[in-house]
Design an enzyme around this catalytic site. Structure first.
Site, PDB file in Angstrom:
ATOM      1  N   ASP A 177     -18.147  76.889  21.582  1.00  0.00           N
ATOM      2  CA  ASP A 177     -18.327  78.227  21.023  1.00  0.00           C
ATOM      3  C   ASP A 177     -16.921  78.641  20.626  1.00  0.00           C
ATOM      4  O   ASP A 177     -16.093  78.929  21.502  1.00  0.00           O
ATOM      5  CB  ASP A 177     -18.910  79.195  22.051  1.00  0.00           C
ATOM      6  CG  ASP A 177     -19.194  80.556  21.429  1.00  0.00           C
ATOM      7  OD1 ASP A 177     -18.373  81.002  20.603  1.00  0.00           O
ATOM      8  OD2 ASP A 177     -20.218  81.166  21.751  1.00  0.00           O
ATOM      9  N   HIS A 178     -16.639  78.649  19.331  1.00  0.00           N
ATOM     10  CA  HIS A 178     -15.230  78.771  18.947  1.00  0.00           C
ATOM     11  C   HIS A 178     -14.636  80.132  19.313  1.00  0.00           C
ATOM     12  O   HIS A 178     -13.423  80.270  19.377  1.00  0.00           O
ATOM     13  CB  HIS A 178     -15.015  78.429  17.464  1.00  0.00           C
ATOM     14  CG  HIS A 178     -15.565  79.432  16.519  1.00  0.00           C
ATOM     15  ND1 HIS A 178     -16.844  79.371  16.061  1.00  0.00           N
ATOM     16  CD2 HIS A 178     -15.007  80.522  15.956  1.00  0.00           C
ATOM     17  CE1 HIS A 178     -17.052  80.396  15.256  1.00  0.00           C
ATOM     18  NE2 HIS A 178     -15.959  81.101  15.163  1.00  0.00           N
ATOM     19  N   GLU A 216     -18.980  91.897  10.135  1.00  0.00           N
ATOM     20  CA  GLU A 216     -18.522  91.133   8.979  1.00  0.00           C
ATOM     21  C   GLU A 216     -18.774  91.939   7.712  1.00  0.00           C
ATOM     22  O   GLU A 216     -19.739  92.705   7.637  1.00  0.00           O
ATOM     23  CB  GLU A 216     -19.289  89.822   8.880  1.00  0.00           C
ATOM     24  CG  GLU A 216     -19.062  88.884  10.041  1.00  0.00           C
ATOM     25  CD  GLU A 216     -19.898  87.624   9.916  1.00  0.00           C
ATOM     26  OE1 GLU A 216     -19.408  86.643   9.355  1.00  0.00           O
ATOM     27  OE2 GLU A 216     -21.061  87.652  10.357  1.00  0.00           O
ATOM     28  N   HIS A 240     -21.996  83.942  20.752  1.00  0.00           N
ATOM     29  CA  HIS A 240     -20.657  84.553  20.749  1.00  0.00           C
ATOM     30  C   HIS A 240     -20.587  85.858  21.550  1.00  0.00           C
ATOM     31  O   HIS A 240     -19.713  86.032  22.395  1.00  0.00           O
ATOM     32  CB  HIS A 240     -20.211  84.842  19.308  1.00  0.00           C
ATOM     33  CG  HIS A 240     -20.226  83.650  18.415  1.00  0.00           C
ATOM     34  ND1 HIS A 240     -19.765  82.420  18.826  1.00  0.00           N
ATOM     35  CD2 HIS A 240     -20.646  83.474  17.147  1.00  0.00           C
ATOM     36  CE1 HIS A 240     -19.897  81.556  17.830  1.00  0.00           C
ATOM     37  NE2 HIS A 240     -20.439  82.166  16.810  1.00  0.00           N
TER      38      HIS A 240
END
Ligand code: NAD
Length: 485
Positions: A177-178, A216, A240
């Site tokens: 999970d970046h 976003e 996230h």
């Protein structure tokens, strides 16, 4: 300040899907930056493995173009690029057949770390795992890295875990999970558990509520057909936002090791209460002056998938009982920002005459677009005129505090790949964590499906549907302003 780069052991990193979008945009440019930083031992190799019929030179040309386009640094001197490309190899492979597997097995070396990045559709994970095993490419020491999405519900996540478990132990599996690779996320743990200041206040006695926002400004764009099958809940909240919530809410692990940290995160997920449907607002962006609506973007005039979600979440444990966590995420919003805000309670009583304002300490942790933290504190307004109070942020933006080296710090993908090579699973999701997150998510999605829930619409460039504001207004609270810092 001189940055400390700790070299890793020599490795062979195989990237399945090495010609794909993720590999070209993130993984290879990231590895190049680690190479530039001097973190990649001379004998390390990166092996692209994908369906395209390429040889080493063809692959190097492809990756040279990717580095030029996505490398993101002026430092890309042609000599450095050439030296990096020398580390690259390519094997044309068929995940579902026999082609390329023997060549890959012959290429691998025994005395280095072997890591395999599954940058392919999850439907290929089983095929890859099976062939890595049957062709003896990956043994008990190998590490495999898998990308999101990890399932689309509890059943599919369990099936994926079972498939991987047939050939690999849990300590060999790195689920990415970046968000967890971001500097600030790790700093969150440093701030919480490395200071005496915050932890005593980090509970329902002093915290009024917590907001987690991932906003976003972009639309679903070209990802429409993928996105419409998942929506904000599956694409963002289950992974996230859930991970951020865990790090904010978890108890102190007894040591900073992978399993100790993940045990604590798992306890948070298990303590999440089922969310009542009226505590959730789903939205879909409308058409703007020059921009298509969500439904036009996904080419489905009846789509009921959400491009925005806001929700109020409760954690049933001693630390957090009665403290709401408000989560929101969406596309086509008015600012691009990822932020966590810990909003502390009001001062019970003000001793300053004439001061009727609501002063609150707020710790804001920004992950995007800039990483940093600030703490809102109340001070006296400078100058004459008596004790007038104002709230100011104590800015802890890292670039200012730590110096220019922050720009050279690895990005999330780079850091996580290096952690794989080091064998450190702390910032990766464990199988039981992923399953627990789906177990909480499934009934929510099931509830919408059952009652045929239709998302509210919202204007592009806004903060989401009006109902999202009401979600907090009803509790006498207000979202923090949505703006990029
Ligand atoms: P992509 O379609 O651009 O690339 C797919 C890659 O898989 C190609 O290299 C292709 O050659 C290879 N491939 C396909 N079938 C194969 C087969 N039978 N045998 C061997 N190789 C095969 O996909 P992508 O966007 O790079 O995404 C890869 C994975 O990463 C997906 O699971 C995706 O969900 C995930 N992911 C992507 C992004 C992103 O930004 N692109 C972000 C997060 C997660």
């Amino acid at each position: 300040m001189v940055s400390r780069v700790i070299p890793v052991d020599s490795f062979d990193l195989v990237i399945f899907g090495g010609t794909g979008d993720l590999a070209r945009r993130k993984i290879l440019p990231g590895l190049f930056r680690r190479f530039l930083a001097g973190q990649m031992p001379d004998t390390s190799r990166i092996i692209g493995a994908a369906r395209s019929d390429l040889d080493d030179d063809g692959y190097r040309t492809m990756i040279a173009e990717a580095i030029e386009e996505f490398g993101g640094a002026e430092k890309e001197k042609s000599e450095d690029v050439k030296a990096f490309l020398g580390r690259l190899h390519y094997v044309a492979i068929d995940a579902k057949g026999d082609g390329g597997w023997k060549e890959l097995a012959d290429l691998m070396r025994d005395d280095v770390v072997r890591a395999f990045y599954f940058s392919v559709a999850p439907s290929l994970f089983g095929d890859l795992a099976e062939r890595l095993h049957s062709y003896k490419v990956a043994g008990q020491d190998a590490r495999i890295v898998v990308e999101k999405p990890f399932g689309r519900d509890l059943d599919s996540a369990k099936a994926l875990n079972d498939t991987l478990a047939q050939h690999f132990n849990e300590d060999q599996i790195y689920r990415i999970d970046h968000y967890l690779g971001k500097e600030t996320v790790q700093n969150l743990m440093a701030v919480r558990f490395g200071n005496v200041l915050f932890e005593p206040l980090w509970n329902s006695h002093y915290v009024d509520h917590i907001e987690i926002t991932v906003a976003e400004t972009v639309s679903v764009g070209g990802r429409g057909s993928y996105y419409d099958k998942s929506g904000a809940m599956r694409d963002m909240v289950q992974n996230h936002l859930m991970q951020l919530l865990c790090l904010i809410a978890m108890e102190a692990p007894n040591e900073f090791t992978a399993d100790a940290v993940r045990d604590e995160k798992l306890k948070v997920i298990r303590a999440l209460q089922p969310v009542e449907l009226h505590h959730i607002v789903r939205g879909q962006y409308e058409a703007g002056k020059d921009t298509p609506s969500y439904r036009q973007d996904v080419e489905d005039p009846r789509s009921r998938t959400e491009s925005f979600i806001a929700m109020k979440v409760d954690i049933a444990n001693w630390r957090w009982a009665g403290v709401p966590f408000y989560l929101r995420t969406g596309k086509m919003l008015k600012a691009r920002t990822s932020e966590i805000a810990v909003v502390f309670k009001d001062l019970g009583h003000s001793i300053f005459p004439g001061d009727h304002a609501r002063h609150r300490n707020i710790l804001k942790i920004q992950l995007q677009p800039n990483e940093g933290m600030d703490l809102q504190v109340t001070i006296k307004e400078p100058g004459p005129g008596g004790m007038r109070l104002i709230d100011v942020p104590l800015d802890m933006t890292f670039a200012d505090a730590i110096g220019e080296d922050v720009e050279d710090a690895p990005d999330a993908y780079e850091r996580l790949i290096m952690d794989v090579i080091r064998g450190n699973q702390t910032l990766f999701m464990r199988g039981d964590e992923v399953e627990a997150a789906w177990a909480w998510t499934d009934p929510i999605i099931g509830g919408w499906e059952q009652r045929g829930d239709v998302p509210k619409t919202y204007e592009p460039g806004s903060a989401g549907p009006e109902d999202a504001m009401m979600l907090m207004h009803r509790d006498g609270r207000k979202w923090l302003e949505l703006r990029a810092k």
